[in-house]
Write an enzyme that holds these catalytic residues in place. Structure first.
Site, PDB file in Angstrom:
ATOM      1  CG  LEU A   1      -0.994  -8.619 -17.834  1.00 33.50           C
ATOM      2  CD1 LEU A   1      -1.961  -8.223 -16.737  1.00 33.50           C
ATOM      3  CD2 LEU A   1      -0.303  -9.936 -17.505  1.00 33.50           C
ATOM      4  CG  ASP A   2       1.306  -5.629 -17.306  1.00 32.65           C
ATOM      5  OD1 ASP A   2       0.513  -5.034 -16.549  1.00 32.65           O
ATOM      6  OD2 ASP A   2       1.960  -6.622 -16.957  1.00 32.65           O
TER       7      ASP A   2
ATOM      8  CG  ASN B   1       2.396   3.065  -5.705  1.00 34.20           C
ATOM      9  OD1 ASN B   1       2.882   4.055  -6.256  1.00 34.20           O
ATOM     10  ND2 ASN B   1       3.000   1.883  -5.722  1.00 34.20           N
TER      11      ASN B   1
ATOM     12  N   GLY C   1       0.785  -1.232   0.000  1.00 33.77           N
ATOM     13  CA  GLY C   1       0.000   0.000   0.000  1.00 33.77           C
ATOM     14  C   GLY C   1       0.812   1.276   0.000  1.00 33.77           C
TER      15      GLY C   1
ATOM     16  CG  HIS D   1       3.937  -3.095 -15.168  1.00 30.47           C
ATOM     17  ND1 HIS D   1       3.493  -4.324 -14.733  1.00 30.47           N
ATOM     18  CD2 HIS D   1       5.110  -3.317 -15.822  1.00 30.47           C
ATOM     19  CE1 HIS D   1       4.354  -5.253 -15.112  1.00 30.47           C
ATOM     20  NE2 HIS D   1       5.338  -4.672 -15.780  1.00 30.47           N
TER      21      HIS D   1
ATOM     22  NE  ARG E   1      -8.514 -15.797 -13.009  1.00 28.06           N
ATOM     23  CZ  ARG E   1      -7.514 -15.103 -12.447  1.00 28.06           C
ATOM     24  NH1 ARG E   1      -7.571 -13.796 -12.395  1.00 28.06           N
ATOM     25  NH2 ARG E   1      -6.468 -15.718 -11.960  1.00 28.06           N
TER      26      ARG E   1
ATOM     27  CD  GLN F   1       7.135   0.034  -3.994  1.00 24.18           C
ATOM     28  OE1 GLN F   1       7.229   0.029  -2.779  1.00 24.18           O
ATOM     29  NE2 GLN F   1       6.000  -0.214  -4.620  1.00 24.18           N
TER      30      GLN F   1
HETATM   31  C1  GAR Z   1       4.179  -1.587  -7.083  1.00 24.44           C
HETATM   32  O1  GAR Z   1       5.568  -1.634  -7.281  1.00 24.44           O
HETATM   33  C2  GAR Z   1       3.445  -1.744  -8.389  1.00 24.44           C
HETATM   34  O2  GAR Z   1       4.152  -1.244  -9.482  1.00 24.44           O
HETATM   35  C3  GAR Z   1       3.321  -3.234  -8.486  1.00 24.44           C
HETATM   36  O3  GAR Z   1       3.047  -3.660  -7.184  1.00 24.44           O
HETATM   37  C4  GAR Z   1       3.701  -2.790  -6.283  1.00 24.44           C
HETATM   38  C5  GAR Z   1       2.727  -2.417  -5.205  1.00 24.44           C
HETATM   39  O4  GAR Z   1       3.378  -1.715  -4.184  1.00 24.44           O
HETATM   40  N1  GAR Z   1       2.266  -3.615  -9.391  1.00 24.44           N
HETATM   41  C6  GAR Z   1       2.332  -4.665 -10.178  1.00 24.44           C
HETATM   42  O5  GAR Z   1       3.277  -5.430 -10.195  1.00 24.44           O
HETATM   43  C7  GAR Z   1       1.116  -4.842 -11.065  1.00 24.44           C
HETATM   44  N2  GAR Z   1       1.415  -5.756 -12.119  1.00 24.44           N
HETATM   45  P1  GAR Z   1       2.554  -0.978  -3.059  1.00 24.44           P
HETATM   46  O6  GAR Z   1       1.556  -1.982  -2.507  1.00 24.44           O
HETATM   47  O7  GAR Z   1       3.603  -0.600  -2.047  1.00 24.44           O
HETATM   48  O8  GAR Z   1       1.891   0.204  -3.678  1.00 24.44           O
END
Ligand code: GAR
Length: 208
Positions: free
Chosen positions: A144-145, A14, A12, A109, A65, A171
């Site tokens: 995807l992506d 972000n 979390g 991503h 799903r 990050q």
């Molecule tokens: C982030 O680095 C984001 O880019 C990645 O998960 C992390 C979540 O971090 N997302 C993916 O890999 C999606 N394919 P956070 O929970 O600390 O925000």
């Protein structure tokens, strides 16, 4: 006032910077609800500390799903969101879900797309020997992506790096580009034409 919902699965970080930006920059928007699919996600406590209601939908409680996606879709619909933000939400969403929120569903991503889609992006970047790596904010499409790129942040790759060091650097740039991209969206500054995103008035969509 625009409504935002944020979907998380993990740490979390972000989510935290988005909630801080909303609070500090006085966005004309509110995060109405955080959705999470993991009971043990540390991000749940972050949402709670900001007083944002949380809905926990554990995907393991659903037989298929599709059943999970249907339930998530109807829960999110009831929030009437202008923007759905995937912030480390580690579930692939159905075409129906993605189509329903087309143009208002964004993701971050941890790579410079189109390089390294999918999982384990930092390992893949190190294995490929790239000297630049980073993160991408993009609209989500059913592939995807692959959706239209809104912003990218670049970091160097050093020869002493390991996936952990690299992920910390990535990050840090994510925490700059995601709130920025959301701010553009909220201010109706994002324009999408022929699969290409521009920001009006023009400004750099590249960060380092
Ligand atoms: C982030 O680095 C984001 O880019 C990645 O998960 C992390 C979540 O971090 N997302 C993916 O890999 C999606 N394919 P956070 O929970 O600390 O925000």
């Amino acid at each position: 006032m625009k409504n935002i919902v944020i979907l998380i699965s993990g740490k979390g970080s972000n989510l935290k910077v988005i909630l801080e930006a909303q609070r500090e920059q006085g966005w004309d928007a509110r995060v109405t609800r955080v959705f999470c699919n993991r009971v043990d996600a540390p991000g749940l406590a972050i949402a709670e500390s900001f007083g944002v209601p949380v809905t926990l939908l554990n995907h393991q409680d659903f037989a298929t799903r599709d059943a999970f996606d249907q339930s998530l879709l109807s829960e999110i619909q009831s929030e009437q969101p202008d923007l759905v933000v995937l912030a480390g939400f580690m579930r692939i969403l159905s075409r129906e879900f993605v189509d329903y929120f087309a143009g208002r569903l964004i993701n971050i991503h941890p790579s410079l797309l189109p390089s390294f889609p999918g999982l384990n992006t930092h390992q893949a970047a190190l294995k490929a020997g790239v000297k630049w790596h980073g993160a991408t904010v993009h609209f989500v499409t059913s592939e995807l992506d692959v959706g239209p790129i809104i912003a990218q942040g670049v970091v160097p790759v050093h020869n002493y790096d390991n996936p952990h060091l690299l992920s910390e650097r990535v990050q840090a740039i994510e925490h700059i580009i995601y709130p920025k991209a959301i701010e553009w969206f909220l201010k109706d500054q994002i324009f999408l034409q022929d699969g290409i995103v521009s920001v009006i008035p023009p400004q750099s969509q590249f960060f380092y």
